[in-house]
Design an enzyme around this catalytic site. Structure first.
Site, PDB file in Angstrom:
ATOM      1  N   GLY A 267       0.489  -1.252   0.012  1.00  0.00           N
ATOM      2  CA  GLY A 267      -0.020   0.065   0.052  1.00  0.00           C
ATOM      3  C   GLY A 267       0.863   1.286   0.215  1.00  0.00           C
TER       4      GLY A 267
ATOM      5  N   CYS B 233      15.377  -0.317   2.092  1.00  0.00           N
ATOM      6  CA  CYS B 233      15.381  -1.513   3.052  1.00  0.00           C
ATOM      7  C   CYS B 233      16.911  -1.823   2.947  1.00  0.00           C
ATOM      8  CB  CYS B 233      14.726  -2.694   2.346  1.00  0.00           C
ATOM      9  SG  CYS B 233      13.060  -2.487   2.426  1.00  0.00           S
TER      10      CYS B 233
END
Length: 389
Positions: free
Chosen positions: A198, A324
């Protein structure tokens, strides 16, 4: 100016309103049997159905998760557990850390891991995949769009090869960077599992989506109340789910319009950069094999972390690769897998765009980068001259 939309995006007004409504008004637990719980259950069902319509799949093939990383872990660990204690796992050499590191963990448990090589542009060649496929292959995981370079992988050809040479293998696609921006032809890919997220499409962080083809039954990694048809126990994140649906519907309803606007921003930005910095090198495809919202470039002679901090001080936010792995000091694994030299990897930055960026911002941002690179290059050259003295 925020040019790091591959890391995360600003939540849209529609998504924020949907989340607030779920938190303040429609806040029942879908597992409760009283009125508010029943209303929440119906809202959850409709949310799943809405996403199913966008993806042209059955609603009972969709599972809500917390993010793309969780979805990827569910698929990889699930496929391994289904296969038993042995089998071959194939992933592309440029996968997201949530696939790459999970596959490495499984290799440590005894599974055979092989990387599908990519070209200097970061795209795998189906001819390189074919000899790796055999009856021992239990899983193939290939992302749709690379999160650092924007390269689009030839998934249709991959699916055809997998079905012909490893028909029992599970074919997984990480579509986190393409969902909401490009059509996802799941049937053409012949995929078994696809992950989405999302916060890459202007919904909040903490909500993801997993599609599993009918008949694919993966074992659960978490036990509990049996939510999400037993695959992922835990109370559903209703505010995130409702925001996710609102953001997805907004993206799909204007996908072509948003795509054209973002392409214009990218083209203006790249043109201005090339005019001011002719030494610029593009990392990744320069044609239709790349998306318009991700641009990876190297500016030789200036280390990326120095440039990033200098640009931040001037109000421009870009990145050196995947968020990340942003704290890693080893350089981009993706660019290294493409065979780029260390000097080029160390000088690489990623700029990524959304519908909220404008051509005017692109001109301003490019000007800041040109100005900053020239300033830093001057300081570096001055230091070298002093060193020679």
């Amino acid at each position: 100016m925020y040019f790091d939309n591959s890391a995360t995006t600003r939540v849209s007004e529609q998504a924020a309103a949907a989340a607030l409504r779920a938190m303040r008004e429609d806040y029942g637990n879908p597992s409760s049997i009283h009125g508010k719980g029943v209303a929440a259950f119906h809202a959850l069902s409709e949310a799943r159905a809405s996403l199913a319509r966008l993806l042209h799949v059955a609603a009972d093939e969709l599972y809500f998760t917390s993010c793309g990383t969780e979805s990827n872990n569910i698929v990889l660990h699930g496929a391994a557990r289904l296969a038993g204690k042995q089998g071959k796992i194939l992933i592309s050499a440029v996968e997201h850390p949530s696939v790459h590191e999970t596959a490495k963990r499984l290799a440590g448990l005894g599974y055979q891991l092989e990387l599908i090589p990519v070209s200097a542009e970061g795209v795998f060649d189906p001819d390189a995949l074919e000899p790796l496929l055999d009856e021992q292959t239990i899983l193939v995981s290939i992302m749709h769009v690379n999160n650092e370079t924007g390269a689009i992988q030839p998934l249709r050809q991959a699916g055809q090869l997998i079905r012909r040479l490893s028909p029992r293998a599970l074919f997984h696609v990480d579509a986190v960077q393409s969902f909401g921006r490009l059509p996802l032809p799941l049937a053409d890919w012949q995929a078994d599992a696809v992950t989405m997220s999302g916060h890459k499409i202007h919904a909040p962080k903490g909500i993801g989506l997993l599609w599993l083809r009918a008949g694919v039954n993966l074992p659960s990694l978490m036990q509990g109340g049996g939510q999400e048809r037993g695959l992922r126990s835990g109370t559903e994140n209703m505010s995130g789910i409702m925001a996710f649906v609102a953001a997805a519907e907004e993206c799909y309803s204007r996908m072509e319009l948003h795509g054209e606007a973002i392409a214009q921003v990218r083209d203006v930005f790249l043109s201005e950069l090339r005019r001011g910095l002719p030494q610029l090198l593009l990392n990744g495809p320069a044609d239709e094999h790349a998306v318009s919202h991700i641009l990876n470039i190297s500016l030789p002679g200036v280390r990326s972390e120095v440039l990033l901090h200098s640009l931040e001080m001037k109000g421009l936010y870009v990145s050196a690769g995947s968020a990340c792995t942003s704290r890693s000091t080893r350089g981009s694994r993706i660019l290294q897998a493409m065979g780029l030299p260390k000097e080029r990897v160390d000088a690489a930055i990623r700029c990524s765009f959304s519908r909220y960026n404008t051509p005017e911002e692109a001109v301003q941002a490019a000007g800041l980068i040109v100005e900053t690179v020239n300033e830093l290059s001057g300081l570096i050259n001055l230091g070298k001259r002093k060193g020679r003295k």
